[in-house]
Design a protein around this motif. Structure first.
Motif, PDB file in Angstrom:
ATOM      1  N   ASN A 210      42.881  16.461  -1.608  1.00 55.70           N
ATOM      2  CA  ASN A 210      44.321  16.360  -1.890  1.00 55.70           C
ATOM      3  C   ASN A 210      44.800  14.911  -1.963  1.00 55.70           C
ATOM      4  O   ASN A 210      45.931  14.607  -1.610  1.00 55.70           O
ATOM      5  CB  ASN A 210      45.126  17.134  -0.844  1.00 55.70           C
ATOM      6  N   THR A 211      43.912  14.013  -2.427  1.00 55.75           N
ATOM      7  CA  THR A 211      44.281  12.609  -2.579  1.00 55.75           C
ATOM      8  C   THR A 211      44.559  12.285  -4.038  1.00 55.75           C
ATOM      9  O   THR A 211      44.215  13.041  -4.945  1.00 55.75           O
ATOM     10  CB  THR A 211      43.166  11.675  -2.050  1.00 55.75           C
ATOM     11  N   ASP A 212      45.181  11.123  -4.254  1.00 57.53           N
ATOM     12  CA  ASP A 212      45.576  10.698  -5.587  1.00 57.53           C
ATOM     13  C   ASP A 212      45.530   9.173  -5.636  1.00 57.53           C
ATOM     14  O   ASP A 212      45.401   8.517  -4.608  1.00 57.53           O
ATOM     15  CB  ASP A 212      46.996  11.200  -5.878  1.00 57.53           C
ATOM     16  N   GLY A 213      45.614   8.617  -6.818  1.00 53.54           N
ATOM     17  CA  GLY A 213      45.601   7.168  -7.005  1.00 53.54           C
ATOM     18  C   GLY A 213      44.284   6.710  -7.599  1.00 53.54           C
ATOM     19  O   GLY A 213      43.307   7.442  -7.623  1.00 53.54           O
ATOM     20  N   ASP A 214      44.270   5.477  -8.079  1.00 49.52           N
ATOM     21  CA  ASP A 214      43.065   4.923  -8.698  1.00 49.52           C
ATOM     22  C   ASP A 214      41.867   4.944  -7.751  1.00 49.52           C
ATOM     23  O   ASP A 214      40.739   5.131  -8.175  1.00 49.52           O
ATOM     24  CB  ASP A 214      43.313   3.490  -9.163  1.00 49.52           C
ATOM     25  N   ASN A 215      42.127   4.723  -6.459  1.00 51.16           N
ATOM     26  CA  ASN A 215      41.062   4.687  -5.466  1.00 51.16           C
ATOM     27  C   ASN A 215      41.253   5.760  -4.397  1.00 51.16           C
ATOM     28  O   ASN A 215      40.789   5.604  -3.268  1.00 51.16           O
ATOM     29  CB  ASN A 215      40.999   3.304  -4.806  1.00 51.16           C
ATOM     30  N   CYS A 216      41.954   6.835  -4.751  1.00 48.87           N
ATOM     31  CA  CYS A 216      42.233   7.932  -3.812  1.00 48.87           C
ATOM     32  C   CYS A 216      42.891   7.393  -2.540  1.00 48.87           C
ATOM     33  O   CYS A 216      42.611   7.847  -1.441  1.00 48.87           O
ATOM     34  CB  CYS A 216      40.957   8.702  -3.473  1.00 48.87           C
TER      35      CYS A 216
ATOM     36  N   CYS B 284      31.699   3.117  -6.552  1.00 44.81           N
ATOM     37  CA  CYS B 284      33.144   3.225  -6.666  1.00 44.81           C
ATOM     38  C   CYS B 284      33.802   3.058  -5.297  1.00 44.81           C
ATOM     39  O   CYS B 284      33.226   3.418  -4.285  1.00 44.81           O
ATOM     40  CB  CYS B 284      33.533   4.582  -7.211  1.00 44.81           C
ATOM     41  N   GLN B 285      34.976   2.572  -5.307  1.00 42.35           N
ATOM     42  CA  GLN B 285      35.761   2.391  -4.094  1.00 42.35           C
ATOM     43  C   GLN B 285      36.816   3.498  -4.029  1.00 42.35           C
ATOM     44  O   GLN B 285      37.944   3.322  -4.473  1.00 42.35           O
ATOM     45  CB  GLN B 285      36.442   1.017  -4.097  1.00 42.35           C
ATOM     46  N   CYS B 286      36.420   4.655  -3.496  1.00 43.84           N
ATOM     47  CA  CYS B 286      37.308   5.818  -3.480  1.00 43.84           C
ATOM     48  C   CYS B 286      37.698   6.231  -2.066  1.00 43.84           C
ATOM     49  O   CYS B 286      38.166   7.346  -1.847  1.00 43.84           O
ATOM     50  CB  CYS B 286      36.649   6.987  -4.204  1.00 43.84           C
ATOM     51  N   ASN B 287      37.524   5.351  -1.097  1.00 45.99           N
ATOM     52  CA  ASN B 287      37.917   5.605   0.292  1.00 45.99           C
ATOM     53  C   ASN B 287      37.301   6.869   0.875  1.00 45.99           C
ATOM     54  O   ASN B 287      37.888   7.518   1.744  1.00 45.99           O
ATOM     55  CB  ASN B 287      39.438   5.642   0.414  1.00 45.99           C
ATOM     56  N   GLY B 288      36.131   7.264   0.364  1.00 47.04           N
ATOM     57  CA  GLY B 288      35.441   8.436   0.889  1.00 47.04           C
ATOM     58  C   GLY B 288      36.031   9.760   0.430  1.00 47.04           C
ATOM     59  O   GLY B 288      35.719  10.808   0.983  1.00 47.04           O
ATOM     60  N   HIS B 289      36.889   9.724  -0.605  1.00 46.20           N
ATOM     61  CA  HIS B 289      37.566  10.936  -1.054  1.00 46.20           C
ATOM     62  C   HIS B 289      37.197  11.338  -2.476  1.00 46.20           C
ATOM     63  O   HIS B 289      37.983  11.997  -3.165  1.00 46.20           O
ATOM     64  CB  HIS B 289      39.080  10.757  -0.945  1.00 46.20           C
ATOM     65  N   ALA B 290      36.009  10.960  -2.937  1.00 48.15           N
ATOM     66  CA  ALA B 290      35.555  11.365  -4.269  1.00 48.15           C
ATOM     67  C   ALA B 290      34.033  11.452  -4.269  1.00 48.15           C
ATOM     68  O   ALA B 290      33.350  10.585  -3.731  1.00 48.15           O
ATOM     69  CB  ALA B 290      36.018  10.372  -5.328  1.00 48.15           C
ATOM     70  N   GLY B 291      33.531  12.512  -4.877  1.00 43.85           N
ATOM     71  CA  GLY B 291      32.093  12.683  -4.986  1.00 43.85           C
ATOM     72  C   GLY B 291      31.520  11.972  -6.191  1.00 43.85           C
ATOM     73  O   GLY B 291      30.326  11.736  -6.272  1.00 43.85           O
TER      74      GLY B 291
END
Length: 54
Positions: free
Chosen positions: A26-32, A1-8
């Motif tokens: 505390n991030t949001d959006g499809d890809n954080c 996944c492409q979550c910019n390092g903000h999802a486990g």
């Protein structure tokens, strides 16, 4: 996944749909890619911090 390092973890979708990130820090959006309302950061890889704005 492409979550910019903000999802486990994320939910894998079909080939026609993008994956869904389980955003952290505390991030949001499809890809954080953005901070939740009331939070800010200087760079996409930074952890979003509480905004002490009035």
């Amino acid at each position: 996944c492409q979550c910019n390092g903000h999802a486990g973890e994320c939910d894998r979708q079909t080939e026609d749909e993008s994956d869904v990130c389980h955003c952290e820090h505390n991030t949001d959006g499809d890809n954080c890619e953005r901070c939740k309302e009331g939070f800010y950061r200087r760079d996409v890889t930074d952890i979003c911090q509480s905004c002490n704005c009035s």
